[in-house]
Design an enzyme around this catalytic site. Structure first.
Site: not given
Ligand SMILES: Cc1cc2nc3c(=O)[nH]c(=O)nc-3n(C[C@H](O)[C@H](O)[C@H](O)COP(=O)(O)OP(=O)(O)OC[C@H]3O[C@@H](n4cnc5c(N)ncnc54)[C@H](O)[C@@H]3O)c2cc1C
Ligand code: SF4
Ligand code: FES
Lengths: 259, 580
Positions: B117, B231, B246, B286, B389
């Site tokens: 990830f 985010q 993702e 991100r 995050r």
């Protein structure tokens, strides 16, 4: 495109419902079915009329909330999708579209197209969980699960509890839903210890809720948005049969549910 | 449930709420737990999480690696004691879920499968096909049904917390099916109401994510922490904002600009390789990927679509077999919502608002400064997420902090005497308040939809991926104006059953308060850190801002900002390095 909608309107659980006709105009084929209803509702609100109530939440085909019987088919004309995934391109300009709630005694109408599906919940409550061994937690890798079995359990666990199987069935049987739940847990090693009680209790609750019996027409699986396979019903019957056989107190004449 | 009095009241039936309820029931079976939710619990937004949940399980991984990835990903704004507790308890919670029947995906040898990830140095994201949130929520939900002391109020909408005698003692809620307004008493109250993506127009969040719990706490005097950190997920479908997980990039997807060029290499994220490389390029964090999109757009390198600018996410080279095996849901979404098949077409994507790092200020156990009030899940800010995050930490957070909060709330409730307020009085007062606010004829009547639209516009323009003092001040002024206009909102629909217009009005009032706290927090933080990028203060400023912002609601309803130092244990602030 312009469409004529025939929608079931019912103010509350106790009142008698009826169909009402509505026109919507200049709908783009790319709008989703639910957006089309949003447009109708804005018009209704604007004219001081009560908007059409329908269940929806994720609008991505995951939550299982949306539930409409569209032109005689749960979740509309396409296979393998939920109502929220249906687009107006599946219809033609000038079409008449009939929209009804799920019709089944165990799913009473609350308002318009919204039905009460808590009977499903009570079926799960009767045994759709694992209650042993929740104290200490051994390593998951110590009980390896062959990929094939894990995948099958995953397929069964994909059921979103929408109730289309019940709506599709002429007997309003909940066998596909219950079999998916039983199958998911019966396949996993951690679910096996309780599998006998589980299947008996869940089937008993299903009967108690007033769902009809399964006569194996397969309409449920054909209309299921997650394409849950009939194999799970066969597995449930097997589980149920063995559970009943090994039970001491089998009531005389108790039926085995047909696959 | 007749007398509406419980030991523990949990507001929210998503992952965090259900995990907390189970924790209470397991710790003290004598306690009576109520779970209240504005939608059926299984419809909570946790259900739509796709990618997975992070926890250390493989031999080449370590708790320190997970902690470091989380802290550097959060640009050092995470409280490190909380992160250590989180990574430590994560594997145990994930295994617990396995034992409750969660069908985690497995490798051929039967052991748990993990996938890479963004921002993670080692593969540690557990998944259940690409419906992880769905399977986790179902597991929790089905497990919660076996505990008799857990009672549910489904489709009840909480409008207010009850604070009496210096502690939180319950909440007032509307039963949506009947319109009844009812006070519910409890010895401890836990807020698990999820995020507030709906402050913004383009979001992966469903309509129900209106941050109600944050607004409830804020109005009860509890501060909101780090609200400026929002985010953006780099890969949402244009227009609908539907998320392309993702995992698509983790499996090897490329981000391409209009020339088919993997533009991330120009933004200090590493050099392109054919195969995915952890913590590099498409697998960067991100915030950095979303910022790169804006820069590409400014350079004129993005594509123009019906719904604004976009870039391409390309997975064609993975082949149909791999796409079907690993990303079936992505294919399903693209086919159903964009009418394209990612097996032979590129997926149009743009950054979309996805997750709130900020939320109700709690300590490491989920306790807020108000006695008797607790929070967990996306609505809370512990903080393990800091300024950005990492994907797949949130689902795990629901479990770890859901369990923690359940145990402390249970303990608090065990030592409390009964409630001290007048239930009938609280119910009637709130009912009258709602009637006076929305059901009276008003001069210059305003429409909910108009105000919401303008709030969306100003939040996107003034408080998006990049912000400046001027843009934020403009948003601040508009929000003040919108709040004034909101007092002229009147509701046409006076029906009592499922009054969706009333719910929309209540939600909008929450969103407006939250928008204000976000803008004020962003104005005060004169630095750039993680997802908070100020073009007028481009550098991170540890001297002044290695601190959490706390937004308090003042008497005039305006936010006041204070700061609280970040807890550092083992990892002193450093540079965030990706791809080199
Ligand atoms: C599309 C998408 C994909 C994601 N994918 C991932 C992923 O792969 N991995 C990951 O770690 N994270 C992921 N996330 C983030 C993660 O899913 C969420 O942060 C998390 O599920 C939030 O859970 P929660 O329990 O805090 O709240 P929710 O699940 O949102 O539940 C909130 C609950 O509160 C109730 N509620 C709210 N307001 C009220 C009110 N006024 N009165 C009564 N009840 C109320 C709701 O009914 C609901 O039951 C994703 C998020 C999105 C949007
Ligand atoms: S089996 Fe299929 S149709 Fe029936 S409830 Fe589950 S998902 Fe819906
Ligand atoms: S709205 Fe969630 S499945 Fe249709």
């Amino acid at each position: 495109m312009d469409l004529t909608l025939k929608i079931w309107r019912q103010p509350n659980a106790n009142s008698k419902g009826e169909f009402k006709s509505y026109q919507v105009k200049e709908i783009s084929p790319d709008t989703s079915f639910l957006e089309m209803l949003d447009i109708l509702n804005e018009d209704l609100l604007h004219n001081g009329e009560d908007p059409v109530h329908f269940d929806h939440d994720c609008r991505e085909g995951i939550c299982g909330t949306c539930s409409m019987f569209i032109n005689g088919r749960p979740h509309g004309p396409q296979r393998g999708i939920t109502t929220c995934q249906l687009h107006m391109r599946s219809f033609k300009d000038g079409d008449n579209i009939t929209i009804e709630p799920w019709r089944a005694k165990p799913f009473p109408v609350i308002k318009d197209l919204v039905v009460d599906r808590s009977s499903f919940e009570r079926i799960i409550q009767a045994g759709g969980y694992i209650s042993i061994g929740t104290g200490g937690v051994p390593d998951a890798n110590e009980i390896p699960i062959p990929r094939r079995i894990a995948n099958e359990a995953m397929d069964a666990a994909a059921c979103i509890g929408c109730g289309a199987c019940v709506a599709a069935c002429k007997n309003a049987s909940a066998m596909l839903f219950v079999s998916a739940k039983v199958s998911h847990l019966a396949l996993l090693p951690q679910g096996q210890a309780e599998s006998k009680e589980r299947v008996e209790n869940m089937v008993a609750q299903m009967d108690k809720e007033g769902f009809g019996s399964c006569t194996n027409t397969g309409a449920c699986s054909a209309e299921c948005p997650k394409e849950i396979s009939l194999e799970h019903i066969a597995r449930l019957n097997r589980e149920y049969f063995f559970a009943k056989q090994s039970s001491e107190n089998v009531p005389v004449g108790d039926q085995v549910h047909e696959g | 449930m007749d007398n509406f009095s419980h030991d523990v009241l949990i507001i929210g039936g998503g992952g965090a709420g259900l995990r907390a309820a189970i924790a209470v029931a397991e710790i003290n079976p004598k306690l009576n737990v109520a779970v209240i939710s504005k939608v059926y619990p299984m419809r909570s937004h946790t259900v739509s999480a796709e990618g997975g949940a992070a926890a250390v399980i493989k031999p080449d991984d370590s708790l320190d690696h997970h902690a470091y990835d989380t802290i550097s990903g959060g640009d050092w704004l995470c409280d490190q004691d909380a992160v250590e507790a989180f990574v430590n308890e994560a594997p145990k919670e994930m295994l617990q879920l396995e034992h409750w029947g969660c069908p985690w995906s497995r490798q051929d040898d039967g052991t748990i499968a993990v996938r890479p990830f963004g921002g993670m140095k080692i593969e540690r994201t557990w998944f259940a096909s690409d419906k992880t949130g769905f399977h986790m929520l179902h597991t929790l939900y089905q497990t919660s049904l076996k505990y008799d002391p857990i009672q549910r109020y489904d489709e009840w909408f909480v409008t207010k917390l009850i604070v009496d005698d210096g502690r939180c003692q319950g909440a007032v809620a509307i039963e949506l099916a009947t319109g009844q307004v009812q006070a519910i008493a409890a010895k401890s109250v836990v807020i698990c109401t999820g995020g507030c993506g709906k402050v913004f127009p383009f979001t992966t969040n469903a309509n129900i994510k209106t941050g109600d719990g944050m607004a409830l706490a804020y109005r009860a005097g509890v501060p909101l922490k780090d609200m400026e950190f929002i985010q953006y997920h780099p890969t949402g479908l244009p227009f609908t904002g539907i998320l392309i997980t993702e995992a698509t990039r983790a499996e090897g997807g490329y981000m391409l600009n209009k020339d088919g060029y993997r533009y991330l290499q120009d933004y200090d994220l590493g050099t392109p390789q054919t195969e995915p490389v952890l913590r590099s390029m498409e697998l960067g964090p991100r915030d950095r990927l979303s910022q790169a999109f804006v820069k590409e757009m400014e350079k004129g390198n993005t594509l123009e679509g019906l719904y604004g600018q976009f870039v391409h996410l390309d997975i064609r080279h993975l082949g149909e077999k791999k796409i079907n095996a690993k990303l079936p849901f992505v294919r399903e979404l693209c086919l159903k919502y964009e009418n394209i098949d990612p097996v032979n077409e590129m997926i149009p994507v743009r950054p979309v608002v996805h997750y709130m790092m900020g939320g109700i200020h709690t300590d490491i156990n989920g306790a807020t400064p108000l006695p008797g009030l607790y929070a967990a899940g996306e609505t809370a800010c512990v903080s393990i997420n800091g300024a950005n995050r990492l994907g797949s930490n949130s689902l795990t957070e629901l479990l770890v902090f859901g369990a923690r909060v359940g145990s402390v709330a249970a303990e608090f409730a065990s030592n409390q005497s009964d409630y001290t307020f007048d239930m009938a009085y609280e119910s009637i007062t709130e009912e009258n308040h709602i009637k006076n606010q929305f059901f009276k004829e008003k001069k210059n009547q305003e429409r909910i939809a108009d105000i919401r639209k303008e709030m969306h516009k100003t939040m996107e323009e003034g408080c998006g991926i990049y912000r400046t003092e001027n843009s934020l001040l403009a948003s601040q002024n508009i929000l003040t104006d919108l709040k004034e206009r909101f007092s002229h909102v009147a509701i046409d629909d006076h029906s009592r059953t499922f009054n969706t217009e009333l719910v929309a009005a209540l939600e909008l009032s929450n969103l407006l308060d939250l928008a204000e706290s976000i803008v004020q927090s962003a104005l005060s933080r004169k630095e750039s850190r993680g997802s908070h990028q100020r073009t007028d203060y481009e550098k991170r400023d540890d001297e002044n801002y290695l601190a959490h912002s706390l937004a308090y609601q003042e008497k005039d309803n305006k936010p006041r900002i204070e700061y609280l130092p970040v807890t550092i244990t083992k990892w002193p602030p450093g540079e965030r390095v990706y791809g080199r």
